[in-house]
Design an enzyme around this catalytic site. Structure first.
Site, mmCIF file in Angstrom:
data_model
loop_
_atom_site.group_PDB
_atom_site.id
_atom_site.type_symbol
_atom_site.label_atom_id
_atom_site.label_comp_id
_atom_site.label_asym_id
_atom_site.label_seq_id
_atom_site.Cartn_x
_atom_site.Cartn_y
_atom_site.Cartn_z
ATOM 1 N N GLU A 83 -3.241 24.142 57.278
ATOM 2 C CA GLU A 83 -3.128 25.167 58.296
ATOM 3 C C GLU A 83 -2.827 24.238 59.991
ATOM 4 O O GLU A 83 -3.775 24.626 60.701
ATOM 5 C CB GLU A 83 -4.018 26.236 58.419
ATOM 6 C CG GLU A 83 -3.751 27.056 57.238
ATOM 7 C CD GLU A 83 -4.335 28.353 57.283
ATOM 8 O OE1 GLU A 83 -5.505 28.451 57.922
ATOM 9 O OE2 GLU A 83 -3.979 29.337 56.629
ATOM 10 N N GLU A 100 -1.296 30.505 49.871
ATOM 11 C CA GLU A 100 -2.615 31.302 49.910
ATOM 12 C C GLU A 100 -2.671 32.811 49.945
ATOM 13 O O GLU A 100 -1.674 33.156 50.737
ATOM 14 C CB GLU A 100 -3.633 30.644 51.038
ATOM 15 C CG GLU A 100 -4.165 29.308 50.912
ATOM 16 C CD GLU A 100 -5.008 28.891 52.147
ATOM 17 O OE1 GLU A 100 -5.594 29.926 52.586
ATOM 18 O OE2 GLU A 100 -5.090 27.748 52.286
#
Ligand code: GLA
Ligand code: ZN
Length: 676
Positions: A149, A307
């Site tokens: 991320e 995710e």
């Protein structure tokens, strides 16, 4: 379970380094029960793998990877550089960031490394190099997961120097830079590159990151920061490639994440992947949009859902639980929009720290009879049953929405006309209209090939870059429709306004001119009467549209400009171009979108039934040419709809012929393979 069978990958982040090895045994027995075939390993292992600058210790990662291999799982192996170790920050304070307010950070948290730090760049690439060298050739590894991320920003001296280098490359000389930044305004003419400061609370900004005195400087810093982090990704990817030439490399994106221009990154990833954590459970259309955006990064190629939580998150103030059926529904929604992997964060719940109450497939007690585990296992069985049929399938979209980070940044940074007009909300309203109509949509960058689309929707396309204006003209010229809105065609790639009538280079296509506009608080409404006599509300922004050939489709009903155009349509070539000058409410947006689509035959199968407004239909076309129709019931009530095609529900094996009732329980899903 046959772990090597071609199917949608199922599993997710697994961090067993936090608990004793006996538990690993239990984990894998539970993975067997749930059909978990893929584990993402080592995402935050830097401190274990490199406990000191000159010490690499692979014992933990060897054990974690070895166990996954022995258990026949596929592995998505991370480089682990999303959080740097404490010793690194102590030995080399340059690796920590300076924030927007000028505070030099010390060791803590994660996603905290200065992207310009030579020490960080060297050691992160070296870690990736060593991990790749050690595990390359491990057959189970299906992908490399670089960092985690990427995001945030740094304002340190190293980044300031990096910014100046980036500017030198971009502009070559200061005259060009001064011109791009409109530097004569407020005596900003730069005479030396070293005078240039990163735009922060200490320099150009006056009320947080969105309020800058020089949009051009702030825009360039956003672009630079996105590129600086991309360079970190590229460093690591190159290091991996030294020992593994083939295995795809990715990093997990965050959907509509403003700080990073994912379009600038996309070419460097072998496939796109992203983490879906919607803000609430009322956002099915927004999730659909985000999946389409992520699919659009790599020209429509399938992506991974890297995710999602099986149950709840932990970082929000209030963390709602996914209701029964929702995890399954949203997983299938990802597949419906192009995912070839459905992965969770995470496989087993953390023992401690900030994510100990984050949902996981396996809870702290290791039970197989919880509701969440049971639903995961049921989904696992469904995905196994589906097998390979949807792998590699593409979305047959004939409608595109343009999404542009530069326009997003430029509009959100703009002083005037209104801080209440938000790029994301405008785009989402136009997408919502398409979603309600069951239209297959590609969300694409402005440089995408538009020749395959019948309709191109460009909400708030504030900045015109490259040849986009002429390519939109081409769409209309050959018979397509272009739809755009207020605040489009205003500025060039430097964020300087075009010295011509609004909407700049789009004027000819749209056949309108805008000399003035009004912005009002959200409580102020100017009704707009549309061509069919229906009146809708408009708010926030009211452009006074002067037709230059376009015909009037909607008119303002109030204020001193009552009776003047708010919505127009211009015949152009064999097609047309629609302009919406007012902040129409959703009903108004939906009406205009429907008009623009009407003659193209792209409206979905069930669009006319308002009772099915929460039923989503999405299509993919598999490599064998067969269409797979996903029907997703986002509502809390059961629905029945007549089959619009004949085929087989791949989840139940039930055959449908045209007209048969398709019954969906609340949150239910049908995956229909349409007869050829
Ligand atoms: C992100 C991160 C994960 C985890 C989850 C929790 O997506 O990548 O490491 O923190 O959020 O929701
Ligand atoms: Zn920095």
């Amino acid at each position: 379970m046959n772990p090597s069978a071609a199917k949608i990958l199922f599993g997710g982040d697994y961090n067993p380094e936090q608990w004793p090895k006996e538990v690993w045994e239990q984990d894998y027995r539970l993975f067997d029960l749930a059909g978990i075939d893929t584990v993402t390993l080592g995402v935050f292992d830097w401190a274990l793998t490199q406990p000191a600058e000159d010490v690499y210790d692979f014992s933990t990662l060897d054990a974690v990877v070895g166990k996954a291999v022995a258990e026949g799982r596929r592995i998505c192996l991370a480089t682990g550089t999303g959080a740097h170790p404490a010793w690194l920050a102590k030995a080399h304070p340059e690796v920590t960031r300076v924030d927007f307010d000028g505070r030099k950070h010390r060791f803590g948290q994660r996603h905290n490394s200065c992207p310009s730090s030579p020490v960080f760049r060297r050691l992160s690439a070296e870690l990736a190099r060593r991990i790749a060298r050690r595990y390359a050739g491990t057959e189970a590894i299906v992908a490399w997961h670089v960092g985690n991320e990427y995001g945030g920003a740094c304002y340190c001296e190293l980044c300031a120097a990096g910014f100046r280098d980036w500017l030198r490359t971009k502009y070559a000389d200061l005259d060009r830079l001064n011109d791009a930044w409109c530097a004569t305004f407020w005596a900003h003419t730069f005479t030396d590159w070293d005078e240039i400061e990163p735009p922060s609370a200490l320099t150009e900004h006056w009320r947080g990151p969105d309020h800058t005195a020089f949009q051009g400087i702030t825009l360039d810093y956003l672009r630079f920061m996105s590129d600086a982090m991309l360079a970190n990704f590229v460093d690591e990817k190159a290091a991996i490639r030294e020992s593994d030439p083939d295995t795809p490399v990715t990093t997990n994106f965050m959907g509509m994440y403003r700080p990073i221009d994912y379009h600038r990154w996309a070419a460097h990833l072998d496939f796109a992947s992203w983490d879906n954590y919607p803000p609430d459970d009322q956002s099915a259309a927004r999730m659909a949009f985000t999946h389409d955006l992520m699919r659009g990064l790599k020209d429509g190629q399938p992506f991974w859902l890297m995710e999602q939580t099986p149950s709840f998150t932990a970082c929000r103030d209030v963390n709602p639980l996914k209701r029964p059926g929702i995890m399954r529904l949203w997983s299938w929604q990802a597949v419906a929009h192009g995912a070839d992997a459905v992965l969770f964060f995470q496989m087993r719940a953390n023992r401690g720290a900030s994510e100990k109450y984050h949902g996981a497939v396996i809870g702290h007690a290791g039970r197989s009879d919880t509701r969440v585990f049971t639903e995961v296992a049921e989904l696992g069985a469904e995905l196994t049953r589906l097998g390979s049929v949807s792998l590699g399938a593409r979305t047959p979209a004939r409608v595109a929405i343009l999404f542009d980070w530069d326009s997003w940044w430029a509009l959100d940074l703009s002083d005037g006309p209104s801080r209440l007009v938000r790029y994301q909300e405008v785009v989402l309203a136009y997408h919502r209209a398409l979603w309600d109509l069951g239209v297959d949509v590609d969300v694409v960058p402005v440089y995408a090939d538009l020749s395959r689309y019948d309709v191109v929707v460009a909400p708030a396309l504030h900045m015109l870059k490259g040849s986009i204006a002429t390519r939109l003209e081409d769409v209309a010229r050959r018979g397509g429709s272009v739809l755009t809105t207020f605040l489009s065609g205003r500025v060039d790639a430097d964020d300087n306004v075009f010295l011509m009538d609004v909407p700049g280079p789009l004027g000819e296509l749209l056949g309108v001119r805008v000399d003035e506009w009004d912005a009002r608080e959200a409580s102020f409404v100017n009704p707009v009467q549309l061509a069919d006599g229906v009146t809708v509300d408009s708010r926030l922004l009211f452009e006074l549209v002067i037709p230059q050939g376009a015909s009037v489709v909607g008119t303002y009903q109030a204020d001193w400009y009552a009776g003047t155009p708010a919505v127009t349509r211009n015949a152009y070539g064999a097609g047309d171009a629609w302009y919406v000058g007012a902040g129409l409410d959703q009903a108004g947006v939906s009406w205009v979108v429907r008009q623009a689509l009407d003659r193209h035959g792209v409206i979905g199968l069930y669009a006319s039934s308002s009772s099915l407004s929460d039923v989503e239909v999405a299509r993919r076309v598999a490599p064998d040419g067969r269409t797979i129709l996903f029907v997703l019931n986002h509502s809390a009530v059961a629905v029945s709809l007549p089959a619009a095609v004949s085929g087989v529900d791949l989840l139940t094996g039930i055959r449908f012929t045209l007209g048969d009732p398709l019954r969906l329980a609340p949150s239910d899903v049908l995956v229909l393979r349409v007869d050829p």
